[in-house]
Design an enzyme around this catalytic site. Structure first.
Site, PDB file in Angstrom:
ATOM      1  N   LYS A 265     -19.459  -4.217  13.647  1.00 55.84           N
ATOM      2  CA  LYS A 265     -20.179  -3.622  14.784  1.00 55.84           C
ATOM      3  C   LYS A 265     -21.506  -2.998  14.382  1.00 55.84           C
ATOM      4  O   LYS A 265     -22.414  -2.902  15.200  1.00 55.84           O
ATOM      5  CB  LYS A 265     -19.299  -2.590  15.494  1.00 55.84           C
ATOM      6  CG  LYS A 265     -18.145  -3.239  16.242  1.00 55.84           C
ATOM      7  CD  LYS A 265     -17.548  -2.337  17.289  1.00 55.84           C
ATOM      8  CE  LYS A 265     -16.551  -3.127  18.124  1.00 55.84           C
ATOM      9  NZ  LYS A 265     -15.913  -2.369  19.168  1.00 55.84           N
TER      10      LYS A 265
ATOM     11  N   LYS B  49     -13.421 -13.692  17.823  1.00 56.70           N
ATOM     12  CA  LYS B  49     -12.573 -13.165  18.891  1.00 56.70           C
ATOM     13  C   LYS B  49     -13.349 -13.034  20.195  1.00 56.70           C
ATOM     14  O   LYS B  49     -14.568 -12.817  20.182  1.00 56.70           O
ATOM     15  CB  LYS B  49     -11.925 -11.838  18.480  1.00 56.70           C
ATOM     16  CG  LYS B  49     -12.721 -10.607  18.745  1.00 56.70           C
ATOM     17  CD  LYS B  49     -11.867  -9.337  18.682  1.00 56.70           C
ATOM     18  CE  LYS B  49     -12.773  -8.163  19.037  1.00 56.70           C
ATOM     19  NZ  LYS B  49     -12.164  -7.072  19.719  1.00 56.70           N
TER      20      LYS B  49
ATOM     21  N   LYS C   9     -16.250  -8.201  24.494  1.00 60.85           N
ATOM     22  CA  LYS C   9     -17.181  -7.729  25.537  1.00 60.85           C
ATOM     23  C   LYS C   9     -18.618  -7.812  25.058  1.00 60.85           C
ATOM     24  O   LYS C   9     -19.539  -7.987  25.842  1.00 60.85           O
ATOM     25  CB  LYS C   9     -16.953  -6.240  25.818  1.00 60.85           C
ATOM     26  CG  LYS C   9     -15.677  -5.856  26.428  1.00 60.85           C
ATOM     27  CD  LYS C   9     -15.745  -4.343  26.736  1.00 60.85           C
ATOM     28  CE  LYS C   9     -14.373  -3.772  26.932  1.00 60.85           C
ATOM     29  NZ  LYS C   9     -13.887  -2.992  25.792  1.00 60.85           N
TER      30      LYS C   9
HETATM   31  N1  AQP Z   1      -9.938 -11.084  21.872  1.00 63.75           N
HETATM   32  C1  AQP Z   1      -8.916 -10.249  21.981  1.00 63.75           C
HETATM   33  N2  AQP Z   1      -7.652 -10.710  21.953  1.00 63.75           N
HETATM   34  C2  AQP Z   1      -6.595  -9.855  22.076  1.00 63.75           C
HETATM   35  N3  AQP Z   1      -6.732  -8.514  22.260  1.00 63.75           N
HETATM   36  C3  AQP Z   1      -7.980  -8.025  22.310  1.00 63.75           C
HETATM   37  N4  AQP Z   1      -8.475  -6.777  22.485  1.00 63.75           N
HETATM   38  C4  AQP Z   1      -9.820  -6.797  22.460  1.00 63.75           C
HETATM   39  N5  AQP Z   1     -10.248  -8.072  22.269  1.00 63.75           N
HETATM   40  C5  AQP Z   1      -9.134  -8.846  22.168  1.00 63.75           C
HETATM   41  C6  AQP Z   1      -7.627  -5.594  22.683  1.00 63.75           C
HETATM   42  O1  AQP Z   1      -8.049  -4.936  23.873  1.00 63.75           O
HETATM   43  C7  AQP Z   1      -7.812  -3.540  23.720  1.00 63.75           C
HETATM   44  C8  AQP Z   1      -9.011  -2.768  24.156  1.00 63.75           C
HETATM   45  O2  AQP Z   1     -10.118  -3.051  23.335  1.00 63.75           O
HETATM   46  P1  AQP Z   1     -11.381  -2.100  23.404  1.00 63.75           P
HETATM   47  O3  AQP Z   1     -12.124  -2.326  24.638  1.00 63.75           O
HETATM   48  O4  AQP Z   1     -10.975  -0.713  23.216  1.00 63.75           O
HETATM   49  O5  AQP Z   1     -12.222  -2.480  22.165  1.00 63.75           O
HETATM   50  P2  AQP Z   1     -12.404  -3.763  21.321  1.00 63.75           P
HETATM   51  O6  AQP Z   1     -11.167  -4.067  20.555  1.00 63.75           O
HETATM   52  O7  AQP Z   1     -13.600  -3.515  20.506  1.00 63.75           O
HETATM   53  O8  AQP Z   1     -12.578  -4.895  22.428  1.00 63.75           O
HETATM   54  P3  AQP Z   1     -13.777  -5.829  22.806  1.00 63.75           P
HETATM   55  O9  AQP Z   1     -13.559  -6.197  24.207  1.00 63.75           O
HETATM   56  O10 AQP Z   1     -13.879  -6.956  21.889  1.00 63.75           O
HETATM   57  O11 AQP Z   1     -15.051  -4.957  22.722  1.00 63.75           O
HETATM   58  P4  AQP Z   1     -16.283  -5.077  21.749  1.00 63.75           P
HETATM   59  O12 AQP Z   1     -17.018  -6.298  22.136  1.00 63.75           O
HETATM   60  O13 AQP Z   1     -17.009  -3.823  22.037  1.00 63.75           O
HETATM   61  O14 AQP Z   1     -15.736  -5.178  20.353  1.00 63.75           O
HETATM   62  C9  AQP Z   1      -7.422  -3.302  22.267  1.00 63.75           C
HETATM   63  O15 AQP Z   1      -6.005  -3.183  22.205  1.00 63.75           O
HETATM   64  C10 AQP Z   1      -7.835  -4.568  21.587  1.00 63.75           C
HETATM   65  O16 AQP Z   1      -7.028  -4.857  20.465  1.00 63.75           O
END
Ligand code: AQP
Length: 343
Positions: free
Chosen positions: A121, A205, A208
């Site tokens: 990140k 993965k 967002k």
């Molecule tokens: N691709 C994924 N597959 C399965 N689980 C996922 N999670 C995120 N992406 C996947 C799970 O969603 C929950 C919430 O995630 P978050 O919003 O707190 O943060 P993150 O893991 O950083 O998710 P994002 O959407 O990918 O955000 P960015 O782009 O900011 O990194 C968690 O339980 C996560 O495991």
């Protein structure tokens, strides 16, 4: 589910959260929300919207408030029952931040240096990243342990952070001679939705923060958008294989079969048994139809809920009160163990 590796004798409790940092996608839905719903009938659950985590990267203030309500609406629309599970904003329970400071003095720099998510990140210019982005996993440990949560439903990307939470709990218990005060929390990761990959690259993965909207299915996408994204999803020219080993070296095909399996409650082997020998020209429309059937009711319910923000605010206020009632005595006991006045 039991925590077999410790003598922790407290109640089984679930904590998890999602950041209000953008629209929710299919990965968040399958990796987190679906599990939230399944667990609410098994043990006490607390689900927060982790706004303290969101501000580790810049968030426009008005948008942050709106997105906090949107995530709460998504929890409710996915089927979380606010009578069974407390739904609240992390910042409404100050004990998270207070315990995080104590844990910053327990965690070691070397432990944080190993966290791969910070490396991903912060990108090439890590000296420009916020200090909060670096210490984020320590706050996450506090989110969990301020409730002495024994189980955390998350996607596979959070596995390393959960290991750090266990390390912090173990070091605290040891350093302060408080055996089993904090539990060694178990992640709840299993299932075909634990790692949903990008529609444009089966090795990355679904996220967002991916600049391409074509890489993910958002919970706000309508049937046309879903069909278009699945039609354009990267695949290969081979038909679907008969058995799982035929998906080796085909990350995009593997991902789409995994999504189909997670949405239909089947195994990947069962999905292949139905589609073996067929090309993506047949498989993709079936997947788009399944996605729409599963997500459209969630999207419609989210829209209905968001039309009445006062109702969402009532859920968040009630959830915060219930969460504070659990967290405050645990924080008070932690401070006493550390030796803070009056002891
Ligand atoms: N691709 C994924 N597959 C399965 N689980 C996922 N999670 C995120 N992406 C996947 C799970 O969603 C929950 C919430 O995630 P978050 O919003 O707190 O943060 P993150 O893991 O950083 O998710 P994002 O959407 O990918 O955000 P960015 O782009 O900011 O990194 C968690 O339980 C996560 O495991």
């Amino acid at each position: 589910m039991t925590d077999s590796k410790t003598a922790y004798a407290g109640p089984q409790r679930v904590l998890s959260g999602v950041q209000p940092s953008g629209d929710l996608h299919l990965g968040n839905y399958l990796g987190a929300l679906v599990k939230f719903v399944a667990l609410q009938d098994q043990m006490e659950c607390l689900y927060c919207v982790v706004d303290l985590h969101a501000i580790t990267t810049w968030q426009e203030p008005k948008r942050l408030t709106a997105q906090t309500r949107e995530i709460a609406a998504a929890y409710l629309a996915a089927g979380v029952d606010p009578k069974k599970a407390a739904i609240f904003a992390q910042s409404a329970v100050p004990a998270h931040a207070e315990l995080a400071w104590i844990f910053q003095c327990v965690a070691r720099l070397g432990w944080l240096d190993r966290m791969t998510q910070f490396k991903e990140k912060s990108g090439k210019h890590k000296e420009r990243a916020s200090v909060g982005l670096y210490t984020y996993p320590v706050l996450q440990a506090a989110d969990i342990l301020v409730y002495k949560a024994t189980h955390v439903p998350v996607g596979e990307d959070q596995k390393q952070h959960l290991e750090l939470t266990r390390d912090i709990a173990a070091k605290f218990n040891h350093d302060f001679d408080a055996p089993d005060f904090f539990p060694l929390t178990q992640p709840v990761i299993e299932g075909p939705g634990a790692r949903v990959m990008s529609l444009r690259d089966g090795t990355a993965k679904m996220s967002k923060s991916d600049p391409s909207d074509q890489s993910r299915i958002n919970l706000t996408d309508d049937a046309d958008a879903i069909a278009a994204k699945i039609r354009k999803a990267k695949t290969d020219p081979e038909p679907l294989p008969e058995a799982l080993d035929g998906l080796a070296g085909r990350p995009e095909a593997d991902n789409l079969v995994g999504i189909f399996a997670a949405l239909s409650g089947r195994t990947k082997a069962e999905v292949l048994a139905e589609f073996a020998g067929q090309g993506f020209g047949r498989f993709k429309p079936a997947l788009a139809e399944l996605l729409t059937a599963r997500l459209a009711p969630v999207t419609a319910e989210m829209r209905r809920l968001l039309a009445d923000p006062a109702q969402i605010d009532r859920v968040l206020a009630d959830g915060a009160e219930r969460a504070r009632a659990v967290a405050e005595p645990i924080l008070a006991e932690t401070k006493r163990i550390v030796g803070f006045w009056p002891g």
